[in-house]
Enzyme design. Structure first.
Site, mmCIF file in Angstrom:
data_model
loop_
_atom_site.group_PDB
_atom_site.id
_atom_site.type_symbol
_atom_site.label_atom_id
_atom_site.label_comp_id
_atom_site.label_asym_id
_atom_site.label_seq_id
_atom_site.Cartn_x
_atom_site.Cartn_y
_atom_site.Cartn_z
ATOM 1 C CG ASP A 166 -7.231 0.058 0.653
ATOM 2 O OD1 ASP A 166 -7.115 1.293 1.620
ATOM 3 O OD2 ASP A 166 -5.674 0.081 0.255
ATOM 4 C CG ASP B 18 -1.925 1.444 1.195
ATOM 5 O OD1 ASP B 18 -2.486 0.625 0.077
ATOM 6 O OD2 ASP B 18 -1.658 2.371 2.343
#
Ligand code: ADP
Ligand code: MG
Length: 546
Positions: free
Chosen positions: A387, A63
């Site tokens: 997310d 990420d």
């Protein structure tokens, strides 16, 4: 002006000054360095990074926002690029790596143009024109999605492909769609109403969505009924026991009778507390502090669920969800402060377990209980859920998605190139460079998947004459319709990426002079901030931690 033949000093000699081309190349190098850190993680087949913090904790992630956030990047131009990632993270919750790669490439292309004699002002103008046009084109490519659960699910799944374990992607995506739709109110989604609870030790496939909230506590008495219909809930933010100091105070007790009297007095004080709860009409009590066992059994004998030492954040969730108001002074508790729910239910195993409050009467609250064998597994699933929730929120709120897998970037690049020809002049070279920078996204996705980048881009461009949604199949290298494959990204992610990326690039390009105050003149800088960074320069550390 130079009257006495003495040079006029306009720059404090204690300041370090770097000028012109040198500043620009230095800043561009720093921005490119940031992009190169995250580049290999882009796309579903990107690699992971292992991050080790100063106390040795390890995070394995791909990420972009997490990586940059944990790196404490210090170079000022590099920080501007990190801010692009942060802006994507906070506005859309996804697209951070793409935005950083895009920004780095914009600057790399600008440097080539400058080397070929194009002035930064011309590049800035071209980039601004291109950014405006690109946003328009992305918008024209978008398809409606707001109410379509299938597309919401696909957007969630696209955002976490390659993040958590593939096995659980569908499960996680489904939970996130359910959660977001459950808390949606008049087209808006407040993710504060989605409570994430973690259960380390369980199985990831048992990760679940619950309408209502979950507290990591059970009633103090084992024999208490497992369900209460329509509980009236008291939230007590004060100890329900006799003050510790009273026990320490010296007591002049000489006879057995006096001891009994004292105990009676103490009990009376305890039962008085419990009576306030009973009088208010509560049949469930959540106390954030300690609660004497005598109080608990007194309450529970009267059918009142009681539990103690509830975490502060859980107290807050309880207040939000049930509409109850935590009271500090138990004497002030009245019916008005009580919260309400449809059902209180315990899932207990001995002294351990959870209490569920379903069908709450306050703000709509739902929970996702993440389960997993170890903390690492649970944390990884949590990042994926974070997310996916935000991506689904974006799509529910804006109602628009575009084809992923580089499809929309290729299309926007193609249309930008014909726009460049219509603009003409020197700006058109900058607009073309901007188009190339957008194509760096599919190029990188291809590279990270081990595919030939030139073939992939040529294929995609060719396919786009007939299909605007053709993107990269990362397993075969073929150009395929991404809407049909269910690979979609929120429109907001693309638009914000273009805006934030081009603004940061322009900001870097505008700087032709950098003045750096010497540390001696800045007393608030601590020694640990003096560490040398990029290019051997030092800069005040900006703590990137959220
Ligand atoms: P970012 O931080 O930019 O979101 P990611 O590593 O999540 O970086 O990669 C996002 C990119 O990967 C997007 O362009 C998205 O469309 C693409 N992508 C996601 N899943 C797939 C897939 N199954 N096939 C092709 N591309 C995909
Ligand atoms: Mg992503």
């Amino acid at each position: 002006m130079d009257k006495g033949g003495q040079p006029i000093i306009i720059v404090d000699p204690r300041k370090e000054q770097t000028k012109g081309k040198e500043v620009l190349s230095m800043n561009i190098a720093a921005a490119k360095a940031v992009a190169s850190i995250v580049k290999s993680t882009l796309g579903p087949r990107g690699m992971d990074k292992m991050l080790i913090n100063p106390i040795g904790d390890i995070t394995i992630t791909n990420d972009g926002a997490t990586i940059l956030h944990d790196m404490s990047i210090e170079h000022p131009a590099a920080k501007m690029v990190v801010e692009v990632a942060q802006s994507l993270e906070s506005s859309a919750g996804d697209g951070t790596t793409s935005a950083v790669v895009f920004t780095g490439t914009l600057l790399e292309k600008a440097e080539n143009l400058i080397d070929n004699g194009v002035h930064p002002t011309v590049i800035i103008k071209g980039y601004r024109l291109a950014a405006e046009k690109a946003v328009e084109i992305f918008e024209s490519l978008a398809v409606s999605a707001g109410e379509d659960e299938k597309i919401l699910f696909e957007a969630a799944r696209t955002s976490i492909t390659g993040k958590a374990s593939e096995k659980y992607n569908s499960l996680i995506s489904k939970l996130c769609v359910d959660a977001v739709l459950a808390v949606r109110e008049r087209g808006k989604v407040d993710l504060k109403n989605v409570i994430i609870a973690k259960d380390i030790g369980g199985k990831t496939e048992d990760t679940e969505f619950v309408e209502g909230i979950i507290i990591d506590k059970v009633s103090l008495e084992k024999e208490f009924p497992l369900q209460i219909q329509h509980p009236n809930i008291a939230l007590i933010d004060a100890p329900m026991e006799t003050a510790k100091t009273a026990n320490k105070a010296k007591l002049q007790i000489s006879t057995v009778g006096e001891i009994e009297d004292f105990v009676k007095q103490e009990d009376a004080a305890l039962f008085e507390m419990a009576d306030y709860i009973i009088r208010a009409g509560a049949n469930a009590v959540f106390c954030s502090k300690g609660m004497d066992d005598k109080v608990a059994s007194y309450l529970q004998n009267r059918g009142i669920y009681a539990t103690r030492r509830v975490k502060n954040e859980d107290m807050q969730h309880l207040a939000d969800a049930t509409g109850g108001r935590p009271v500090r002074n138990i004497k002030e508790l009245t019916e008005k402060e009580l919260g309400h729910a449809g059902l209180l239910e315990q899932d207990r195993d001995g002294d351990q377990g959870k209490t569920y409050l379903r069908d709450c009467k306050g703000a709509k609250s739902v929970s996702i209980v993440i389960r997993g064998g170890t903390e690492h597994v649970v944390d990884n699933v949590e990042r994926a859920i974070d997310d996916a929730l935000r991506v689904v929120k974006c799509v529910v709120e804006d109602g628009k998605v575009v084809a992923g897998g580089g499809a929309s970037e290729i299309e926007v690049a193609l249309e930008l190139r014909s726009y460049a020809s219509s603009i003409g002049g020197r700006e058109q070279t900058a607009i073309r460079a901007f188009a190339d920078a957008l194509e760096e996204i599919p190029r990188t996705i291809a590279r990270n998947a081990g595919l030939d980048t030139i073939d992939s881009i040529v294929n995609l461009r060719a396919k786009h004459t007939e299909n605007k949604n053709a993107g990269l199949n990362v397993y075969t290298g073929a150009a395929e319709d991404m809407l049909e494959k269910g690979v979609v990204d929120p429109l907001r992610v693309k638009v914000n990426s273009v805006k934030a990326g081009s603004e940061a690039a322009v900001m870097v390009l505008r700087v032709d002079d950098m003045l750096r105050a010497q540390h001696s003149g800045m007393p608030d800088i601590k020694p640990e901030h003096m560490a040398s960074t990029y290019d051997g320069m030092s800069a005040p550390a900006l703590n990137m931690r959220r």
